[in-house]
Write a protein that holds these residues in place. Structure first.
Motif, PDB file in Angstrom:
ATOM      1  N   ASN A  67       1.115  56.521   1.172  1.00 37.72           N
ATOM      2  CA  ASN A  67       2.076  56.730  -0.231  1.00 37.72           C
ATOM      3  C   ASN A  67       2.741  58.021  -0.123  1.00 37.72           C
ATOM      4  O   ASN A  67       3.891  58.353  -0.336  1.00 37.72           O
ATOM      5  CB  ASN A  67       1.632  56.366  -1.397  1.00 37.72           C
ATOM      6  CG  ASN A  67       2.514  56.089  -2.475  1.00 37.72           C
ATOM      7  OD1 ASN A  67       3.278  55.199  -2.276  1.00 37.72           O
ATOM      8  ND2 ASN A  67       2.487  56.950  -3.490  1.00 37.72           N
TER       9      ASN A  67
ATOM     10  N   ASN B 202       5.408  58.537   2.348  1.00 33.61           N
ATOM     11  CA  ASN B 202       6.605  57.789   1.804  1.00 33.61           C
ATOM     12  C   ASN B 202       7.287  58.725   0.526  1.00 33.61           C
ATOM     13  O   ASN B 202       8.591  58.714   0.617  1.00 33.61           O
ATOM     14  CB  ASN B 202       6.461  56.317   1.240  1.00 33.61           C
ATOM     15  CG  ASN B 202       5.864  55.485   2.310  1.00 33.61           C
ATOM     16  OD1 ASN B 202       6.258  55.602   3.659  1.00 33.61           O
ATOM     17  ND2 ASN B 202       4.984  54.642   1.951  1.00 33.61           N
TER      18      ASN B 202
ATOM     19  N   GLN C 197      11.212  60.240   0.836  1.00 32.29           N
ATOM     20  CA  GLN C 197      12.110  59.896  -0.035  1.00 32.29           C
ATOM     21  C   GLN C 197      12.576  61.298  -0.572  1.00 32.29           C
ATOM     22  O   GLN C 197      13.743  61.469  -1.006  1.00 32.29           O
ATOM     23  CB  GLN C 197      11.481  59.025  -1.062  1.00 32.29           C
ATOM     24  CG  GLN C 197      12.248  58.833  -2.379  1.00 32.29           C
ATOM     25  CD  GLN C 197      11.590  58.088  -3.246  1.00 32.29           C
ATOM     26  OE1 GLN C 197      10.531  57.403  -3.213  1.00 32.29           O
ATOM     27  NE2 GLN C 197      11.806  58.524  -4.608  1.00 32.29           N
TER      28      GLN C 197
ATOM     29  N   ASN D 276       8.627  56.482  -7.061  1.00 29.71           N
ATOM     30  CA  ASN D 276       7.813  56.055  -6.049  1.00 29.71           C
ATOM     31  C   ASN D 276       6.628  55.143  -6.835  1.00 29.71           C
ATOM     32  O   ASN D 276       6.203  54.042  -6.226  1.00 29.71           O
ATOM     33  CB  ASN D 276       6.985  57.222  -5.228  1.00 29.71           C
ATOM     34  CG  ASN D 276       5.884  56.709  -4.267  1.00 29.71           C
ATOM     35  OD1 ASN D 276       4.704  56.568  -4.769  1.00 29.71           O
ATOM     36  ND2 ASN D 276       6.321  56.474  -3.114  1.00 29.71           N
TER      37      ASN D 276
END
Length: 318
Positions: free
Chosen positions: A39, A42, A46, A280
């Motif tokens: 995560n 990611n 982002q 997120n």
């Protein structure tokens, strides 16, 4: 001595406690998923694209201006890069795209500083022009990259499990932080935004620095457009949608003043992380994109409103 220094840092980086609280809440709500390596990868991916534009926006806000055309610049520059990369290769396409982004910024800067237009109106109008150019070039269709070796290598490269884009983001941040803090150009940017008339009477070419702030933010948006195209190996006409206010909001949440002269790159970095962690976490929780926009807007209003109210009370008490 250390305690005094820590207190001073907390006063300067007011958004740091906010970031820590949001991270803790996110970790609790997601059962620790927010802090898992996958995560975090990611999250940094982002933040990295938006963050590069955010660093450029810091220059503009420090001068007391902001640019609403960055989303359109990112989109159109991504399309231009894809077209040129398929024709001439990676390096010529990159250099020409950065030049085009800078020219878009120069256009904005001239509208604001030579024609006297408010930055809100000038950059809003130019965003339609720039977005229209991108749509004309692409005819509204995605533009795929034709298997360029450099693009494929960059898109697939992993360092310690992370893609190359967060590292580029951090490198750009370090360069900008040094440039603003330790160069004459950076000091003059602060002076121009801090007190325009005093800076002008001191011999600083204030119009030049205001124009250059637009050039920098649009060049950074152009570079972000290149990275977006490389990551997706395709350019689309909607890549920069909703970018403008997200980036401006994140930088302001970090503590950069819309009045100019207050802020720095580390503060913008914190603001970008706050917005990134928030978005997120909402995605991990499975909250729909529509409600995500509502929650993000509320957070912006609360944090920015609190900062504005605090500044108002401070100035009204003088």
């Amino acid at each position: 001595m250390r305690k005094t220094r820590a207190i001073r840092l907390l006063k300067e980086y007011k958004s740091l406690p906010i970031l820590l609280v949001i991270i803790i809440i996110a970790a609790v709500l997601t059962g620790g998923k927010t802090l898992e390596k996958g995560n975090l990868q990611n999250l940094m991916l982002q933040v990295s694209i938006q963050g590069i534009v955010g660093f450029g926006m810091t220059y503009s806000l420090l001068c007391g201006e902001f640019d609403l055309s960055v989303g359109a610049v990112l989109t159109t520059c991504g399309i231009i890069f894809a077209k040129l990369c398929n024709l001439w290769g990676f390096v010529p396409a990159l250099l020409i795209t950065l030049l085009v982004g800078a020219l878009f910024g120069l256009f904005d800067g001239i509208l604001v500083n030579k024609m006297g237009m408010p930055s809100f109106i000038a950059t809003l109008g130019s965003s339609y022009i720039v977005k229209g150019i991108g749509q004309v070039i692409s005819q509204g269709q995605p533009t795929a990259l034709g298997g360029n070796d450099v693009v494929v290598a960059m898109s697939n490269l992993r360092i310690a499990g992370f893609s190359i884009f967060p590292y580029i983001f951090i490198l750009v941040g370090l360069i900008c932080a040094y440039h603003l803090k330790f160069t004459r150009f950076g000091r003059n940017i602060y002076a121009t935004g801090g007190n325009y008339e005093v800076a002008k009477n001191s011999g600083i070419r204030v119009d030049f620095y205001k124009i250059m702030s637009f050039v920098i933010v649009c060049a950074s948006a152009g570079f972000a457009g290149v990275l977006t195209t490389v990551r997706l190996q395709s350019a689309t006409a909607i890549a920069g949608d909703n970018l403008n206010l997200t980036v401006i909001g994140a930088v302001i949440i970090g503590g950069t003043s819309t009045a100019g002269g207050v802020g720095n790159i580390p503060m913008s970095f914190l603001g970008l992380l706050i917005m990134g962690v928030l978005t997120n976490t909402l995605s991990v929780l499975g909250i729909s994109g529509y409600w995500q926009q509502v929650i993000q807007g509320l957070i912006m209003v609360i944090v920015i409103g609190y900062s504005s109210f605090a500044n108002y009370r401070k100035t009204s008490s003088v």
